[in-house]
Scaffold this motif. Sequence first.
Motif, mmCIF file in Angstrom:
data_model
loop_
_atom_site.group_PDB
_atom_site.id
_atom_site.type_symbol
_atom_site.label_atom_id
_atom_site.label_comp_id
_atom_site.label_asym_id
_atom_site.label_seq_id
_atom_site.Cartn_x
_atom_site.Cartn_y
_atom_site.Cartn_z
ATOM 1 N N ALA A 14 0.841 -1.199 0.000
ATOM 2 C CA ALA A 14 0.000 0.000 0.000
ATOM 3 C C ALA A 14 0.875 1.248 0.000
ATOM 4 C CB ALA A 14 -0.920 0.000 1.218
ATOM 5 N N GLY A 15 0.481 2.216 -0.828
ATOM 6 C CA GLY A 15 1.259 3.429 -0.980
ATOM 7 C C GLY A 15 2.256 3.371 -2.113
ATOM 8 N N GLY A 16 2.455 2.194 -2.667
ATOM 9 C CA GLY A 16 3.408 2.020 -3.752
ATOM 10 C C GLY A 16 2.828 2.360 -5.118
ATOM 11 N N SER A 17 3.627 2.095 -6.145
ATOM 12 C CA SER A 17 3.251 2.440 -7.517
ATOM 13 C C SER A 17 3.488 1.270 -8.457
ATOM 14 C CB SER A 17 4.071 3.638 -8.011
ATOM 15 O OG SER A 17 3.841 4.790 -7.237
ATOM 16 N N LEU A 18 2.692 1.235 -9.516
ATOM 17 C CA LEU A 18 2.878 0.297 -10.609
ATOM 18 C C LEU A 18 2.525 1.004 -11.907
ATOM 19 C CD1 LEU A 18 1.273 -3.075 -9.383
ATOM 20 C CD2 LEU A 18 3.690 -2.672 -9.842
ATOM 21 N N ARG A 19 3.117 0.536 -12.991
ATOM 22 C CA ARG A 19 2.781 1.063 -14.311
ATOM 23 C C ARG A 19 2.374 -0.093 -15.210
ATOM 24 N NH1 ARG A 19 5.877 2.941 -19.280
ATOM 25 N NH2 ARG A 19 4.761 4.777 -20.060
ATOM 26 N N LEU A 20 1.132 -0.045 -15.661
ATOM 27 C CA LEU A 20 0.628 -1.057 -16.578
ATOM 28 C C LEU A 20 0.814 -0.588 -18.012
ATOM 29 C CD1 LEU A 20 -2.740 -2.067 -14.861
ATOM 30 C CD2 LEU A 20 -0.435 -2.929 -14.427
ATOM 31 N N SER A 21 1.079 -1.551 -18.879
ATOM 32 C CA SER A 21 1.202 -1.266 -20.308
ATOM 33 C C SER A 21 0.257 -2.168 -21.082
ATOM 34 C CB SER A 21 2.637 -1.504 -20.781
ATOM 35 O OG SER A 21 3.546 -0.656 -20.131
ATOM 36 N N CYS A 22 -0.198 -1.661 -22.203
ATOM 37 C CA CYS A 22 -1.068 -2.433 -23.097
ATOM 38 C C CYS A 22 -0.601 -2.170 -24.519
ATOM 39 C CB CYS A 22 -2.520 -2.016 -22.921
ATOM 40 S SG CYS A 22 -3.655 -2.715 -24.141
ATOM 41 N N ALA A 23 -0.287 -3.229 -25.238
ATOM 42 C CA ALA A 23 0.189 -3.087 -26.609
ATOM 43 C C ALA A 23 -0.747 -3.814 -27.560
ATOM 44 C CB ALA A 23 1.602 -3.645 -26.739
ATOM 45 N N ALA A 24 -1.127 -3.125 -28.618
ATOM 46 C CA ALA A 24 -1.984 -3.717 -29.647
ATOM 47 C C ALA A 24 -1.134 -4.152 -30.823
ATOM 48 C CB ALA A 24 -3.032 -2.711 -30.103
ATOM 49 N N SER A 25 -1.467 -5.312 -31.384
ATOM 50 C CA SER A 25 -0.739 -5.811 -32.544
ATOM 51 C C SER A 25 -1.698 -6.483 -33.517
ATOM 52 C CB SER A 25 0.346 -6.794 -32.105
ATOM 53 O OG SER A 25 -0.229 -7.906 -31.454
ATOM 54 N N GLY A 26 -1.224 -6.712 -34.718
ATOM 55 C CA GLY A 26 -2.057 -7.347 -35.736
ATOM 56 C C GLY A 26 -2.364 -6.376 -36.869
#
Length: 115
Positions: A14-26
């Motif tokens: 709790a209190g921390g950070s994350l970075r999500l990524s989403c990549a599209a292909s095709g």
Amino acid sequence: QVQLVESGGGLVQAGGSLRLSCAASGSIFSINNMGWYRQAPGKQRELVALIPTVGSARYADSVKGRFTISRDNAKNSMYLQMNSLKPEDTAVYYCNAVINSRPSWGQGTQVTVSS
């Protein structure tokens, strides 16, 4: 056929950070609205943040001021910077995008926030 792939989930205190990524292909001709959704155990999937091709991003009230959505059209990618994470943010996070006028979903990435 198009594919959305999320990455960046994990376990954080709790209190921390994350970075999500989403990549599209095709075979991609156009990407319109993109967004992040999440689903916690026993709950319905809910919108977290939405970013249109043009215009301002929208956020769920529960994440305003803590999460930031962004996109890189040149890379067909979208990101979610999550700061000040809380245990109630624990969920599977899904990437969604309207690609070639059709909605597409990623497979989801687990985010777990420990107290």
